[in-house]
Design a protein around this motif. Sequence first.
Motif, PDB file in Angstrom:
ATOM      1  N   ASP A   1       0.884  -1.168   0.000  1.00  0.00           N
ATOM      2  CA  ASP A   1       0.000   0.000   0.000  1.00  0.00           C
ATOM      3  C   ASP A   1       0.917   1.212   0.000  1.00  0.00           C
ATOM      4  OD1 ASP A   1      -1.913   1.960   0.349  1.00  0.00           O
ATOM      5  OD2 ASP A   1      -2.392   1.407   2.421  1.00  0.00           O
ATOM      6  N   GLY A   2       1.195   1.728  -1.192  1.00  0.00           N
ATOM      7  CA  GLY A   2       2.196   2.777  -1.309  1.00  0.00           C
ATOM      8  C   GLY A   2       3.552   2.196  -0.982  1.00  0.00           C
ATOM      9  N   ASP A   3       4.194   2.717   0.067  1.00  0.00           N
ATOM     10  CA  ASP A   3       5.498   2.171   0.475  1.00  0.00           C
ATOM     11  C   ASP A   3       5.385   1.426   1.805  1.00  0.00           C
ATOM     12  OD1 ASP A   3       5.105   4.374   2.057  1.00  0.00           O
ATOM     13  OD2 ASP A   3       7.074   5.254   1.721  1.00  0.00           O
ATOM     14  N   GLU A   4       4.204   0.892   2.077  1.00  0.00           N
ATOM     15  CA  GLU A   4       3.963   0.141   3.315  1.00  0.00           C
ATOM     16  C   GLU A   4       3.557  -1.293   2.972  1.00  0.00           C
ATOM     17  OE1 GLU A   4       2.006   1.332   7.508  1.00  0.00           O
ATOM     18  OE2 GLU A   4       0.816   1.817   5.761  1.00  0.00           O
ATOM     19  N   VAL A   5       4.268  -2.257   3.572  1.00  0.00           N
ATOM     20  CA  VAL A   5       3.894  -3.668   3.399  1.00  0.00           C
ATOM     21  C   VAL A   5       2.745  -3.955   4.352  1.00  0.00           C
ATOM     22  CG1 VAL A   5       4.626  -6.061   3.763  1.00  0.00           C
ATOM     23  CG2 VAL A   5       6.157  -4.444   2.627  1.00  0.00           C
ATOM     24  N   VAL A   6       1.705  -4.615   3.813  1.00  0.00           N
ATOM     25  CA  VAL A   6       0.533  -4.939   4.620  1.00  0.00           C
ATOM     26  C   VAL A   6       0.275  -6.437   4.548  1.00  0.00           C
ATOM     27  CG1 VAL A   6      -1.902  -4.451   5.056  1.00  0.00           C
ATOM     28  CG2 VAL A   6      -0.453  -2.694   4.001  1.00  0.00           C
ATOM     29  N   ALA A   7       0.269  -7.079   5.715  1.00  0.00           N
ATOM     30  CA  ALA A   7      -0.160  -8.473   5.807  1.00  0.00           C
ATOM     31  C   ALA A   7      -1.650  -8.429   6.116  1.00  0.00           C
ATOM     32  CB  ALA A   7       0.591  -9.198   6.909  1.00  0.00           C
ATOM     33  N   VAL A   8      -2.434  -9.135   5.311  1.00  0.00           N
ATOM     34  CA  VAL A   8      -3.888  -9.087   5.459  1.00  0.00           C
ATOM     35  C   VAL A   8      -4.415 -10.459   5.863  1.00  0.00           C
ATOM     36  CG1 VAL A   8      -6.092  -8.577   4.325  1.00  0.00           C
ATOM     37  CG2 VAL A   8      -4.028  -7.305   3.660  1.00  0.00           C
ATOM     38  N   GLU A   9      -5.092 -10.499   6.992  1.00  0.00           N
ATOM     39  CA  GLU A   9      -5.805 -11.699   7.423  1.00  0.00           C
ATOM     40  C   GLU A   9      -7.235 -11.565   6.924  1.00  0.00           C
ATOM     41  OE1 GLU A   9      -6.746 -15.346   9.166  1.00  0.00           O
ATOM     42  OE2 GLU A   9      -4.818 -14.462   8.622  1.00  0.00           O
ATOM     43  N   VAL A  10      -7.697 -12.548   6.163  1.00  0.00           N
ATOM     44  CA  VAL A  10      -9.036 -12.511   5.586  1.00  0.00           C
ATOM     45  C   VAL A  10      -9.913 -13.522   6.318  1.00  0.00           C
ATOM     46  CG1 VAL A  10     -10.421 -12.787   3.497  1.00  0.00           C
ATOM     47  CG2 VAL A  10      -8.076 -11.913   3.320  1.00  0.00           C
ATOM     48  N   LYS A  11     -11.068 -13.065   6.781  1.00  0.00           N
ATOM     49  CA  LYS A  11     -12.049 -13.948   7.412  1.00  0.00           C
ATOM     50  C   LYS A  11     -13.365 -13.807   6.671  1.00  0.00           C
ATOM     51  CE  LYS A  11      -9.801 -15.958  10.620  1.00  0.00           C
ATOM     52  NZ  LYS A  11      -9.451 -17.346  10.435  1.00  0.00           N
ATOM     53  N   THR A  12     -13.931 -14.939   6.304  1.00  0.00           N
ATOM     54  CA  THR A  12     -15.150 -14.946   5.503  1.00  0.00           C
ATOM     55  C   THR A  12     -16.210 -15.793   6.187  1.00  0.00           C
ATOM     56  OG1 THR A  12     -13.756 -14.831   3.528  1.00  0.00           O
ATOM     57  CG2 THR A  12     -16.076 -15.373   3.189  1.00  0.00           C
ATOM     58  N   ARG A  13     -17.430 -15.301   6.170  1.00  0.00           N
ATOM     59  CA  ARG A  13     -18.572 -16.031   6.712  1.00  0.00           C
ATOM     60  C   ARG A  13     -19.759 -15.849   5.775  1.00  0.00           C
ATOM     61  NH1 ARG A  13     -14.924 -17.436   9.346  1.00  0.00           N
ATOM     62  NH2 ARG A  13     -14.631 -17.384  11.578  1.00  0.00           N
ATOM     63  N   ARG A  14     -20.699 -16.785   5.847  1.00  0.00           N
ATOM     64  CA  ARG A  14     -21.939 -16.673   5.066  1.00  0.00           C
ATOM     65  C   ARG A  14     -22.935 -15.719   5.709  1.00  0.00           C
ATOM     66  NH1 ARG A  14     -22.756 -18.754   0.482  1.00  0.00           N
ATOM     67  NH2 ARG A  14     -21.764 -20.663  -0.181  1.00  0.00           N
ATOM     68  N   SER A  15     -22.818 -15.523   7.026  1.00  0.00           N
ATOM     69  CA  SER A  15     -23.709 -14.603   7.739  1.00  0.00           C
ATOM     70  C   SER A  15     -23.016 -14.179   9.022  1.00  0.00           C
ATOM     71  CB  SER A  15     -25.046 -15.285   8.065  1.00  0.00           C
ATOM     72  OG  SER A  15     -24.895 -16.181   9.149  1.00  0.00           O
ATOM     73  N   THR A  16     -23.701 -13.322   9.769  1.00  0.00           N
ATOM     74  CA  THR A  16     -23.173 -12.908  11.060  1.00  0.00           C
ATOM     75  C   THR A  16     -23.922 -13.601  12.206  1.00  0.00           C
ATOM     76  OG1 THR A  16     -24.626 -10.979  11.035  1.00  0.00           O
ATOM     77  CG2 THR A  16     -22.377 -10.663  10.211  1.00  0.00           C
ATOM     78  N   ALA A  17     -24.635 -14.670  11.894  1.00  0.00           N
ATOM     79  CA  ALA A  17     -25.415 -15.391  12.907  1.00  0.00           C
ATOM     80  C   ALA A  17     -24.549 -15.848  14.076  1.00  0.00           C
ATOM     81  CB  ALA A  17     -26.123 -16.588  12.273  1.00  0.00           C
ATOM     82  N   TYR A  18     -23.307 -16.180  13.827  1.00  0.00           N
ATOM     83  CA  TYR A  18     -22.399 -16.618  14.886  1.00  0.00           C
ATOM     84  C   TYR A  18     -21.328 -15.566  15.166  1.00  0.00           C
ATOM     85  CZ  TYR A  18     -24.670 -21.092  14.248  1.00  0.00           C
ATOM     86  OH  TYR A  18     -25.599 -22.088  14.180  1.00  0.00           O
ATOM     87  N   GLY A  19     -21.626 -14.331  14.818  1.00  0.00           N
ATOM     88  CA  GLY A  19     -20.687 -13.241  15.047  1.00  0.00           C
ATOM     89  C   GLY A  19     -20.091 -12.729  13.744  1.00  0.00           C
ATOM     90  N   HIS A  20     -19.539 -11.556  13.819  1.00  0.00           N
ATOM     91  CA  HIS A  20     -18.893 -10.920  12.667  1.00  0.00           C
ATOM     92  C   HIS A  20     -17.606 -11.678  12.346  1.00  0.00           C
ATOM     93  CE1 HIS A  20     -16.785  -7.793  10.385  1.00  0.00           C
ATOM     94  NE2 HIS A  20     -18.003  -7.362  10.089  1.00  0.00           N
ATOM     95  N   PRO A  21     -17.250 -11.806  11.074  1.00  0.00           N
ATOM     96  CA  PRO A  21     -16.025 -12.541  10.726  1.00  0.00           C
ATOM     97  C   PRO A  21     -14.774 -12.013  11.431  1.00  0.00           C
ATOM     98  CG  PRO A  21     -17.242 -11.968   8.740  1.00  0.00           C
ATOM     99  CD  PRO A  21     -17.956 -11.337   9.890  1.00  0.00           C
TER     100      PRO A  21
ATOM    101  N   VAL B   1       5.476  -1.506   8.110  1.00  0.00           N
ATOM    102  CA  VAL B   1       4.727  -2.753   7.962  1.00  0.00           C
ATOM    103  C   VAL B   1       3.517  -2.669   8.880  1.00  0.00           C
ATOM    104  CG1 VAL B   1       4.809  -5.266   8.245  1.00  0.00           C
ATOM    105  CG2 VAL B   1       6.871  -4.018   7.558  1.00  0.00           C
ATOM    106  N   ARG B   2       2.379  -3.179   8.416  1.00  0.00           N
ATOM    107  CA  ARG B   2       1.205  -3.236   9.284  1.00  0.00           C
ATOM    108  C   ARG B   2       0.410  -4.500   8.996  1.00  0.00           C
ATOM    109  NH1 ARG B   2      -1.449   0.746   5.470  1.00  0.00           N
ATOM    110  NH2 ARG B   2      -3.321  -0.370   4.802  1.00  0.00           N
ATOM    111  N   VAL B   3      -0.506  -4.802   9.903  1.00  0.00           N
ATOM    112  CA  VAL B   3      -1.396  -5.947   9.749  1.00  0.00           C
ATOM    113  C   VAL B   3      -2.828  -5.418   9.687  1.00  0.00           C
ATOM    114  CG1 VAL B   3      -2.281  -8.069  10.802  1.00  0.00           C
ATOM    115  CG2 VAL B   3       0.156  -7.506  10.979  1.00  0.00           C
ATOM    116  N   ASP B   4      -3.552  -5.811   8.648  1.00  0.00           N
ATOM    117  CA  ASP B   4      -4.952  -5.449   8.484  1.00  0.00           C
ATOM    118  C   ASP B   4      -5.805  -6.709   8.521  1.00  0.00           C
ATOM    119  OD1 ASP B   4      -3.944  -2.910   7.996  1.00  0.00           O
ATOM    120  OD2 ASP B   4      -4.782  -2.736   5.974  1.00  0.00           O
ATOM    121  N   VAL B   5      -7.086  -6.533   8.764  1.00  0.00           N
ATOM    122  CA  VAL B   5      -8.056  -7.621   8.662  1.00  0.00           C
ATOM    123  C   VAL B   5      -9.106  -7.191   7.658  1.00  0.00           C
ATOM    124  CG1 VAL B   5      -9.876  -8.911   9.861  1.00  0.00           C
ATOM    125  CG2 VAL B   5      -7.703  -8.439  11.022  1.00  0.00           C
ATOM    126  N   ILE B   6      -9.429  -8.092   6.747  1.00  0.00           N
ATOM    127  CA  ILE B   6     -10.557  -7.867   5.841  1.00  0.00           C
ATOM    128  C   ILE B   6     -11.589  -8.933   6.152  1.00  0.00           C
ATOM    129  CG2 ILE B   6     -11.378  -7.868   3.466  1.00  0.00           C
ATOM    130  CD1 ILE B   6      -8.793  -6.558   2.629  1.00  0.00           C
TER     131      ILE B   6
END
Length: 118
Positions: free
Chosen positions: A44-64, A94-99
């Motif tokens: 992202d520009g001159d910043e390295v970003v490690a991205v943890e991706v969490k996917t769910r079909r719904s939020t019935a058991y909480g947000h991803p 360097v930073r860590v993001d969650v999508i």
Amino acid sequence: MRAKDAVGRYGEDVAARFVTQAGWTVLARNWRCTEGELDLVALDGDEVVAVEVKTRRSTAYGHPAEAVTFRKLASVRRLTARWLREHDVRARSVRVDVIAVVVPRSGAAQVEHLVGVV
């Protein structure tokens, strides 16, 4: 491929498109080593970003994003340090993001991007 795995793969595809459309450069997807896996590594520009991706079909058991625990973030930090040692990438920081991706039965995927979670 199990349905759960397919949903996860789809979420990672959505996340990769999301960051690419934001102007980032994806450097690695599903990078693995003996210690684990990084879902996405991007620039992202001159910043390295490690991205943890969490996917769910719904939020019935909480947000991803709620599934990203302190222990998981510690693992992502360790893996990111190893990735940086093994790749010649110059970055200002360097930073860590969650999508978090919610994939409903119909309609578009919902994406939430949490920046700098650690």
